[in-house]
Write a protein that holds these residues in place. Structure first.
Motif, PDB file in Angstrom:
ATOM      1  N   GLU A 193      47.968 -10.906 -66.765  1.00 54.53           N
ATOM      2  CA  GLU A 193      46.532 -11.086 -66.987  1.00 54.53           C
ATOM      3  C   GLU A 193      46.075 -10.671 -68.382  1.00 54.53           C
ATOM      4  OE1 GLU A 193      44.433 -12.661 -65.284  1.00 54.53           O
ATOM      5  OE2 GLU A 193      45.847 -13.082 -63.668  1.00 54.53           O
ATOM      6  N   THR A 194      46.990 -10.228 -69.215  1.00 52.77           N
ATOM      7  CA  THR A 194      46.564  -9.804 -70.552  1.00 52.77           C
ATOM      8  C   THR A 194      46.371 -11.024 -71.447  1.00 52.77           C
ATOM      9  OG1 THR A 194      48.852  -9.650 -71.264  1.00 52.77           O
ATOM     10  CG2 THR A 194      47.878  -7.655 -70.377  1.00 52.77           C
ATOM     11  N   ASP A 195      45.574 -10.854 -72.503  1.00 47.95           N
ATOM     12  CA  ASP A 195      45.364 -11.960 -73.449  1.00 47.95           C
ATOM     13  C   ASP A 195      46.693 -12.398 -74.044  1.00 47.95           C
ATOM     14  OD1 ASP A 195      42.732 -11.747 -72.974  1.00 47.95           O
ATOM     15  OD2 ASP A 195      42.193 -10.848 -74.905  1.00 47.95           O
ATOM     16  N   ILE A 196      47.516 -11.410 -74.369  1.00 52.55           N
ATOM     17  CA  ILE A 196      48.783 -11.719 -75.037  1.00 52.55           C
ATOM     18  C   ILE A 196      49.588 -12.724 -74.220  1.00 52.55           C
ATOM     19  CG2 ILE A 196      51.012 -10.764 -75.750  1.00 52.55           C
ATOM     20  CD1 ILE A 196      49.629  -8.200 -76.494  1.00 52.55           C
ATOM     21  N   VAL A 197      49.742 -12.453 -72.936  1.00 52.24           N
ATOM     22  CA  VAL A 197      50.579 -13.326 -72.110  1.00 52.24           C
ATOM     23  C   VAL A 197      49.827 -14.576 -71.662  1.00 52.24           C
ATOM     24  CG1 VAL A 197      51.771 -13.512 -69.899  1.00 52.24           C
ATOM     25  CG2 VAL A 197      52.149 -11.529 -71.379  1.00 52.24           C
ATOM     26  N   SER A 198      48.566 -14.405 -71.291  1.00 48.29           N
ATOM     27  CA  SER A 198      47.896 -15.562 -70.702  1.00 48.29           C
ATOM     28  C   SER A 198      47.562 -16.622 -71.744  1.00 48.29           C
ATOM     29  CB  SER A 198      46.650 -15.139 -69.928  1.00 48.29           C
ATOM     30  OG  SER A 198      45.702 -14.582 -70.803  1.00 48.29           O
ATOM     31  N   LYS A 199      47.333 -16.221 -73.004  1.00 42.12           N
ATOM     32  CA  LYS A 199      47.001 -17.296 -73.941  1.00 42.12           C
ATOM     33  C   LYS A 199      47.622 -17.210 -75.327  1.00 42.12           C
ATOM     34  CE  LYS A 199      42.445 -15.277 -74.715  1.00 42.12           C
ATOM     35  NZ  LYS A 199      41.217 -15.012 -74.009  1.00 42.12           N
ATOM     36  N   GLU A 200      48.296 -16.137 -75.664  1.00 47.15           N
ATOM     37  CA  GLU A 200      48.709 -16.011 -77.069  1.00 47.15           C
ATOM     38  C   GLU A 200      50.195 -16.240 -77.352  1.00 47.15           C
ATOM     39  OE1 GLU A 200      47.235 -12.166 -78.221  1.00 47.15           O
ATOM     40  OE2 GLU A 200      45.149 -12.786 -78.039  1.00 47.15           O
ATOM     41  N   MET A 201      51.001 -16.465 -76.320  1.00 46.32           N
ATOM     42  CA  MET A 201      52.443 -16.571 -76.594  1.00 46.32           C
ATOM     43  C   MET A 201      52.855 -17.976 -77.010  1.00 46.32           C
ATOM     44  SD  MET A 201      54.770 -14.134 -74.331  1.00 46.32           S
ATOM     45  CE  MET A 201      54.464 -14.898 -72.765  1.00 46.32           C
ATOM     46  N   TYR A 202      53.786 -18.044 -77.943  1.00 49.09           N
ATOM     47  CA  TYR A 202      54.408 -19.315 -78.294  1.00 49.09           C
ATOM     48  C   TYR A 202      55.603 -19.500 -77.382  1.00 49.09           C
ATOM     49  CZ  TYR A 202      51.544 -19.474 -82.431  1.00 49.09           C
ATOM     50  OH  TYR A 202      50.479 -19.529 -83.279  1.00 49.09           O
ATOM     51  N   ARG A 203      55.499 -20.466 -76.490  1.00 47.94           N
ATOM     52  CA  ARG A 203      56.555 -20.663 -75.499  1.00 47.94           C
ATOM     53  C   ARG A 203      57.292 -21.960 -75.779  1.00 47.94           C
ATOM     54  NH1 ARG A 203      54.184 -18.913 -70.143  1.00 47.94           N
ATOM     55  NH2 ARG A 203      52.511 -17.502 -70.714  1.00 47.94           N
ATOM     56  N   PHE A 204      58.522 -21.999 -75.420  1.00 45.32           N
ATOM     57  CA  PHE A 204      59.257 -23.263 -75.478  1.00 45.32           C
ATOM     58  C   PHE A 204      60.460 -23.167 -74.547  1.00 45.32           C
ATOM     59  CE2 PHE A 204      60.666 -20.438 -78.794  1.00 45.32           C
ATOM     60  CZ  PHE A 204      62.037 -20.576 -78.876  1.00 45.32           C
ATOM     61  N   GLU A 205      61.160 -24.307 -74.402  1.00 43.96           N
ATOM     62  CA  GLU A 205      62.341 -24.304 -73.557  1.00 43.96           C
ATOM     63  C   GLU A 205      63.574 -24.256 -74.430  1.00 43.96           C
ATOM     64  OE1 GLU A 205      60.667 -27.372 -71.862  1.00 43.96           O
ATOM     65  OE2 GLU A 205      59.917 -26.114 -70.243  1.00 43.96           O
ATOM     66  N   LEU A 206      64.537 -23.512 -74.002  1.00 48.18           N
ATOM     67  CA  LEU A 206      65.783 -23.482 -74.756  1.00 48.18           C
ATOM     68  C   LEU A 206      66.448 -24.844 -74.655  1.00 48.18           C
ATOM     69  CD1 LEU A 206      67.730 -20.187 -74.272  1.00 48.18           C
ATOM     70  CD2 LEU A 206      66.467 -21.022 -76.234  1.00 48.18           C
ATOM     71  N   HIS A 207      67.259 -25.164 -75.644  1.00 44.00           N
ATOM     72  CA  HIS A 207      68.068 -26.378 -75.644  1.00 44.00           C
ATOM     73  C   HIS A 207      67.253 -27.650 -75.714  1.00 44.00           C
ATOM     74  CE1 HIS A 207      71.028 -23.554 -74.706  1.00 44.00           C
ATOM     75  NE2 HIS A 207      70.723 -23.430 -73.439  1.00 44.00           N
ATOM     76  N   GLY A 208      66.017 -27.562 -76.182  1.00 46.44           N
ATOM     77  CA  GLY A 208      65.237 -28.770 -76.416  1.00 46.44           C
ATOM     78  C   GLY A 208      65.076 -29.671 -75.212  1.00 46.44           C
ATOM     79  N   SER A 209      65.054 -29.113 -74.008  1.00 45.38           N
ATOM     80  CA  SER A 209      64.865 -29.975 -72.859  1.00 45.38           C
ATOM     81  C   SER A 209      63.383 -30.203 -72.594  1.00 45.38           C
ATOM     82  CB  SER A 209      65.549 -29.400 -71.629  1.00 45.38           C
ATOM     83  OG  SER A 209      65.012 -28.141 -71.361  1.00 45.38           O
ATOM     84  N   SER A 210      62.565 -30.018 -73.630  1.00 46.17           N
ATOM     85  CA  SER A 210      61.133 -30.241 -73.435  1.00 46.17           C
ATOM     86  C   SER A 210      60.869 -31.700 -73.062  1.00 46.17           C
ATOM     87  CB  SER A 210      60.350 -29.839 -74.676  1.00 46.17           C
ATOM     88  OG  SER A 210      60.978 -30.350 -75.810  1.00 46.17           O
ATOM     89  N   LEU A 211      61.758 -32.593 -73.495  1.00 42.31           N
ATOM     90  CA  LEU A 211      61.599 -33.990 -73.097  1.00 42.31           C
ATOM     91  C   LEU A 211      61.714 -34.112 -71.570  1.00 42.31           C
ATOM     92  CD1 LEU A 211      61.419 -37.019 -73.744  1.00 42.31           C
ATOM     93  CD2 LEU A 211      63.893 -37.031 -74.014  1.00 42.31           C
ATOM     94  N   LEU A 212      62.744 -33.470 -71.016  1.00 40.53           N
ATOM     95  CA  LEU A 212      62.921 -33.519 -69.563  1.00 40.53           C
ATOM     96  C   LEU A 212      61.720 -32.902 -68.858  1.00 40.53           C
ATOM     97  CD1 LEU A 212      66.705 -32.590 -69.155  1.00 40.53           C
ATOM     98  CD2 LEU A 212      65.635 -34.835 -69.132  1.00 40.53           C
ATOM     99  N   SER A 213      61.285 -31.757 -69.363  1.00 41.36           N
ATOM    100  CA  SER A 213      60.151 -31.099 -68.717  1.00 41.36           C
ATOM    101  C   SER A 213      58.911 -31.965 -68.770  1.00 41.36           C
ATOM    102  CB  SER A 213      59.841 -29.775 -69.397  1.00 41.36           C
ATOM    103  OG  SER A 213      60.923 -28.930 -69.257  1.00 41.36           O
TER     104      SER A 213
END
Ligand code: ATP
Ligand code: MG
Length: 532
Positions: free
Chosen positions: A61-81
């Motif tokens: 519920e903190t600002d850091i986690v709920s809106k401030e993190m840069y997230r991505f998927e390892l191995h570039g499977s963002s296409l699959l996601s």
């Protein structure tokens, strides 16, 4: 003509250039010196970790986690996601056999990428993914067939639609639980990583307290402004072990303030508080929530939301209209359990014992979930509203929450960007020595001698600028001046013939003729004198 795009650093990030970078280097070097004098050792952790590590420790519920993190998927499977999201979140696929060929196209892209990734070893060959890779494309074919039949004979439309829906359902079934790679995030802070490393490397078996520091960049998607960046730097300190003696808290704070003194950070103010522990804080939080609900209408939208999600954070509010109301709220110091109250008063005694000035600030709660008991913050001048240069506190129980043994912990994080900004604005950044000697050579006979003496001077620790191209002496000396060199070493054919060097001090144009040994001795003693 091709348009040439001017590349720029990403919003909220910046370059740190010489000579500023020398100030950064000095700042971090001083931190190492001070921390090592307190027997701390450096830990370097990765810049990205599993997203869940931060969610679990910093708090969902903190600002850091709920809106401030840069997230991505390892191995570039963002296409699959992305395709999976597309197939799942659009109910419009159902009952619409005319979408058959579009679906088939998405499925073929998905299955192709899935196979490629398994082949490259970027995705595990689980029974589920092998099955999906085999069965998806035939299902895509079936969907096309459904579409064609649907378009050809409208009379059996209902039956065809049912068959089509069943096929879409099968596609979803195949991909729903596929592991498409780890969810990771750029670290927004260091404590979680240090605790993860502490557990993973079995550091609890080390004797005494484990005392660590970490220096490096952190990432948060915040609104960039003075003293607030999306890539910023922290100097982070953590003490982990079995003891929660208030003397540990006090020593960590002493070390912090000593560091700030050494780097000349002016007008610092240390704020301390205790936010209780799991025995006393829940009751206080409930009480606070009750009181806040009574005044809800007079609070802004952020605070209103926090009444339910994280009432302590309301105390952090900087909204001017809320200050009067906040002043009337119950204070945690009056609701601490005996053990926490005792810990806090001992901390204050320990601080007094060390002659450390502080201010008690009952509103200092900090925006991360893992803190217990001691919290502290240091503010400095010249930073406007971004004036916090360090935040810290105790986090007993965090290691256990992350799956490790019961462990006590305390630490702090210094915001390097802000601390340096404050030091520079106060004009207390040190004048760091630039290049020492500029070798002004002329004539091809002088060049080998110039290379030789440059190497010897550098070995002796002198910073040397050696121009790679021949220049007239006048031009060469002009450049030496502009570069801010302290000395020009003049090396022409005369000097080579007589085996001497002319050393010119640029500040007052004084010149001396020296033999090699004399030159080395002179510059070395000069260097010791200026740097000591
Ligand atoms: P603030 O209240 O200023 O947002 P914070 O409570 O989010 O700070 P912490 O997570 O405790 O900050 O981090 C410790 C220190 O790191 C802060 O005191 C600050 O000096 C620095 N810091 C935090 N976020 C940023 C940022 N986006 N840019 C530059 N420095 C930052
Ligand atoms: Mg913040």
């Amino acid at each position: 003509m091709a348009e040439t795009k001017q590349f720029r650093a990403i919003k909220g990030t910046r370059d740190i250039l010489p000579p500023d970078s020398a100030v950064w280097d000095w700042f971090e070097r001083t931190a190492r010196e001070v921390f090592e004098s307190y027997n701390f050792g450096e830990i370097r952790t990765p810049i990205f970790e599993e997203t869940r590590l931060f969610a679990r420790s910093v708090g969902q519920e903190t600002d850091i986690v709920s809106k401030e993190m840069y997230r991505f998927e390892l191995h570039g499977s963002s296409l699959l996601s992305a395709i999976r999201v597309e197939l799942f979140e659009r109910e419009a696929w159902f009952h619409n056999p005319q979408a058959g060929s579009t679906l088939d196209w998405l499925i073929r892209v998905f299955a192709g990428e899935l196979r490629d990734m398994m082949q490259r070893g970027d995705l595990a060959r689980t029974p589920e993914s092998v099955e999906a890779a085999e069965k998806l494309e035939p299902l895509g074919q079936a969907l096309i067939r459904d579409q064609k039949e649907f378009e050809a004979k409208k009379d059996h439309a209902d039956l065809l639609e049912d068959r089509f829906n069943a096929n879409v359902q099968s596609v979803r079934h195949l991909i729903r639980h596929l592991d498409l790679g780890e969810q990771v995030a750029l670290r927004p802070e260091a404590t979680a990583s240090v605790c993860r490393a502490y557990i993973e490397n079995g550091m609890h078996t080390r004797p005494g307290n484990v005392k660590l520091y970490n220096i490096g960049p952190m990432f948060r998607r915040e609104r960039p402004q003075k003293g607030r960046y999306r890539q910023f730097y922290q100097v982070d300190v953590e003490v982990l072990g079995q003891s929660d003696a208030p003397g540990i808290d006090a020593e960590v704070i002493e070390m912090l303030m000593e560091f700030f003194r050494r780097v000349g950070l002016k007008k610092t103010k240390l704020h301390v508080n205790s936010i209780g522990d799991k025995n006393c804080r829940p009751a206080y939080v409930e009480l606070l929530r009750e009181k806040l609900r009574q005044v809800k209408d007079r609070l802004g939208a952020d605070s209103q939301r926090r009444i339910e999600t994280n009432p302590l954070r309301v105390l952090d509010s900087k909204v001017p209209e809320e200050q009067e109301i906040i002043a009337t709220l119950p204070r945690i110091s009056e609701h601490l359990c005996d053990a926490c109250r005792e810990h806090f008063s001992q901390l204050k005694r320990e601080l007094a014992l060390r002659g450390i000035q502080y201010e008690e600030n009952w509103r200092l709660v900090r925006g991360l979930d893992y803190y217990t008991r001691t919290t502290f913050e240091v503010t400095a001048e010249g930073l406007g509203s971004q004036n916090a240069v360090c935040g810290g506190g105790r986090y007993d129980g965090l290691v256990e929450l992350l799956g490790g043994p019961p462990t006590k912990g305390i630490g702090f994080a210094i915001g390097t960007d802000r601390a340096i900004l404050s030091i520079q604005e106060a004009g207390s950044a040190p004048k760091l020595p630039g290049s020492g000697v500029y070798v002004a050579w002329m004539g091809q006979a002088a060049y080998p001698a110039a290379i030789g003496i440059a190497r010897k001077l550098r070995e002796a620790g002198v910073s040397v600028e050696l121009p790679a191209e021949e220049m007239k002496f006048k031009k060469s000396l002009g450049l030496a001046d502009k570069l801010g060199a302290r000395y020009a070493l003049i090396l022409g054919e005369d000097e080579v013939a007589s085996k001497t060097y002319t050393l010119k001090r640029l500040a007052d144009a004084e010149q001396m003729k020296l033999r090699e040994a004399e030159l080395l001795e002179y510059l070395e003693s000069e260097r010791r004198g200026t740097r000591a």
